[in-house]
Design a protein around this motif. Structure first.
Motif, PDB file in Angstrom:
ATOM      1  N   GLU A   1       0.853  -1.183   0.000  1.00 41.27           N
ATOM      2  CA  GLU A   1       0.000   0.000   0.000  1.00 41.27           C
ATOM      3  C   GLU A   1       0.887   1.230   0.000  1.00 41.27           C
ATOM      4  O   GLU A   1       1.696   1.430   0.906  1.00 41.27           O
ATOM      5  N   LEU A   2       0.741   2.023  -1.046  1.00 36.00           N
ATOM      6  CA  LEU A   2       1.486   3.271  -1.164  1.00 36.00           C
ATOM      7  C   LEU A   2       0.702   4.371  -0.459  1.00 36.00           C
ATOM      8  O   LEU A   2      -0.520   4.294  -0.354  1.00 36.00           O
ATOM      9  N   ASP A   3       1.399   5.375   0.008  1.00 32.23           N
ATOM     10  CA  ASP A   3       0.721   6.531   0.575  1.00 32.23           C
ATOM     11  C   ASP A   3       1.469   7.783   0.148  1.00 32.23           C
ATOM     12  O   ASP A   3       2.495   7.702  -0.539  1.00 32.23           O
ATOM     13  N   LEU A   4       0.982   8.932   0.533  1.00 35.59           N
ATOM     14  CA  LEU A   4       1.581  10.182   0.091  1.00 35.59           C
ATOM     15  C   LEU A   4       3.049  10.274   0.474  1.00 35.59           C
ATOM     16  O   LEU A   4       3.870  10.777  -0.289  1.00 35.59           O
ATOM     17  N   SER A   5       3.423   9.752   1.635  1.00 39.98           N
ATOM     18  CA  SER A   5       4.815   9.836   2.076  1.00 39.98           C
ATOM     19  C   SER A   5       5.757   9.062   1.141  1.00 39.98           C
ATOM     20  O   SER A   5       6.934   9.376   1.047  1.00 39.98           O
ATOM     21  N   ALA A   6       5.240   8.066   0.432  1.00 43.01           N
ATOM     22  CA  ALA A   6       6.059   7.291  -0.498  1.00 43.01           C
ATOM     23  C   ALA A   6       6.510   8.124  -1.698  1.00 43.01           C
ATOM     24  O   ALA A   6       7.491   7.799  -2.344  1.00 43.01           O
ATOM     25  N   PHE A   7       5.805   9.229  -1.966  1.00 42.60           N
ATOM     26  CA  PHE A   7       6.106  10.029  -3.130  1.00 42.60           C
ATOM     27  C   PHE A   7       7.057  11.193  -2.838  1.00 42.60           C
ATOM     28  O   PHE A   7       7.522  11.851  -3.759  1.00 42.60           O
ATOM     29  N   GLY A   8       7.330  11.450  -1.581  1.00 45.30           N
ATOM     30  CA  GLY A   8       8.268  12.503  -1.219  1.00 45.30           C
ATOM     31  C   GLY A   8       7.681  13.897  -1.309  1.00 45.30           C
ATOM     32  O   GLY A   8       7.887  14.701  -0.450  1.00 45.30           O
ATOM     33  N   SER A   9       6.936  14.165  -2.345  1.00 43.93           N
ATOM     34  CA  SER A   9       6.250  15.433  -2.455  1.00 43.93           C
ATOM     35  C   SER A   9       4.832  15.172  -2.930  1.00 43.93           C
ATOM     36  O   SER A   9       4.520  14.097  -3.413  1.00 43.93           O
ATOM     37  N   SER A  10       4.017  16.112  -2.784  1.00 45.61           N
ATOM     38  CA  SER A  10       2.590  15.944  -3.020  1.00 45.61           C
ATOM     39  C   SER A  10       2.243  15.649  -4.475  1.00 45.61           C
ATOM     40  O   SER A  10       2.753  16.295  -5.389  1.00 45.61           O
ATOM     41  N   LEU A  11       1.390  14.684  -4.671  1.00 45.42           N
ATOM     42  CA  LEU A  11       0.805  14.460  -5.993  1.00 45.42           C
ATOM     43  C   LEU A  11      -0.364  15.419  -6.203  1.00 45.42           C
ATOM     44  O   LEU A  11      -0.832  15.594  -7.309  1.00 45.42           O
ATOM     45  N   GLN A  12      -0.814  16.008  -5.138  1.00 40.90           N
ATOM     46  CA  GLN A  12      -1.999  16.871  -5.203  1.00 40.90           C
ATOM     47  C   GLN A  12      -1.813  18.016  -6.168  1.00 40.90           C
ATOM     48  O   GLN A  12      -2.701  18.343  -6.940  1.00 40.90           O
ATOM     49  N   SER A  13      -0.637  18.624  -6.174  1.00 46.24           N
ATOM     50  CA  SER A  13      -0.419  19.773  -7.046  1.00 46.24           C
ATOM     51  C   SER A  13      -0.289  19.361  -8.511  1.00 46.24           C
ATOM     52  O   SER A  13      -0.430  20.190  -9.394  1.00 46.24           O
ATOM     53  N   ALA A  14      -0.051  18.086  -8.750  1.00 47.73           N
ATOM     54  CA  ALA A  14       0.128  17.615 -10.122  1.00 47.73           C
ATOM     55  C   ALA A  14      -1.175  17.187 -10.775  1.00 47.73           C
ATOM     56  O   ALA A  14      -1.203  16.891 -11.954  1.00 47.73           O
ATOM     57  N   THR A  15      -2.261  17.108 -10.026  1.00 45.50           N
ATOM     58  CA  THR A  15      -3.520  16.642 -10.612  1.00 45.50           C
ATOM     59  C   THR A  15      -4.401  17.789 -11.030  1.00 45.50           C
ATOM     60  O   THR A  15      -4.178  18.904 -10.755  1.00 45.50           O
TER      61      THR A  15
END
Length: 95
Positions: free
Chosen positions: A81-95
């Motif tokens: 299970e991946l979570d936001l912390s796995a990405f290092g920075s937010s995916l939110q700004s990219a959507t």
């Protein structure tokens, strides 16, 4: 062997609020779970639909798969299970 994603299929699980996708390490199948909350901008949760989440996943597919590979390499298991912390920075700004 190296983890690969030969099947681009992904599925939205509304009940659990996540997107499921599968990778393969040789003959071993690895299930990845990505909570859709990683795509939600502040104030936006609840307004998105399945199509929105799947389109967000598709737009960020390469970044998500790269993160999935790293998570698997650091700790191989059959379900990750991946979570936001796995990405290092937010995916939110990219959507």
């Amino acid at each position: 062997m190296t983890l690969s994603f030969p099947n681009p299929t992904r599925a939205y699980d509304e009940t659990r609020g996540l997107i499921r996708f599968i990778g393969h390490d040789g003959l071993n199948q690895v299930l990845f779970l990505l909570p859709v909350a990683v795509f939600d901008r502040e104030g936006a949760p609840g307004r998105r639909k399945e199509r929105d989440y799947l389109l967000a996943f598709d737009r960020l597919r390469e970044r998500i798969l790269t993160t999935a590979r790293k998570a698997y390499q650091s700790r191989p298991r059959h379900t990750i299970e991946l979570d936001l912390s796995a990405f290092g920075s937010s995916l939110q700004s990219a959507t």
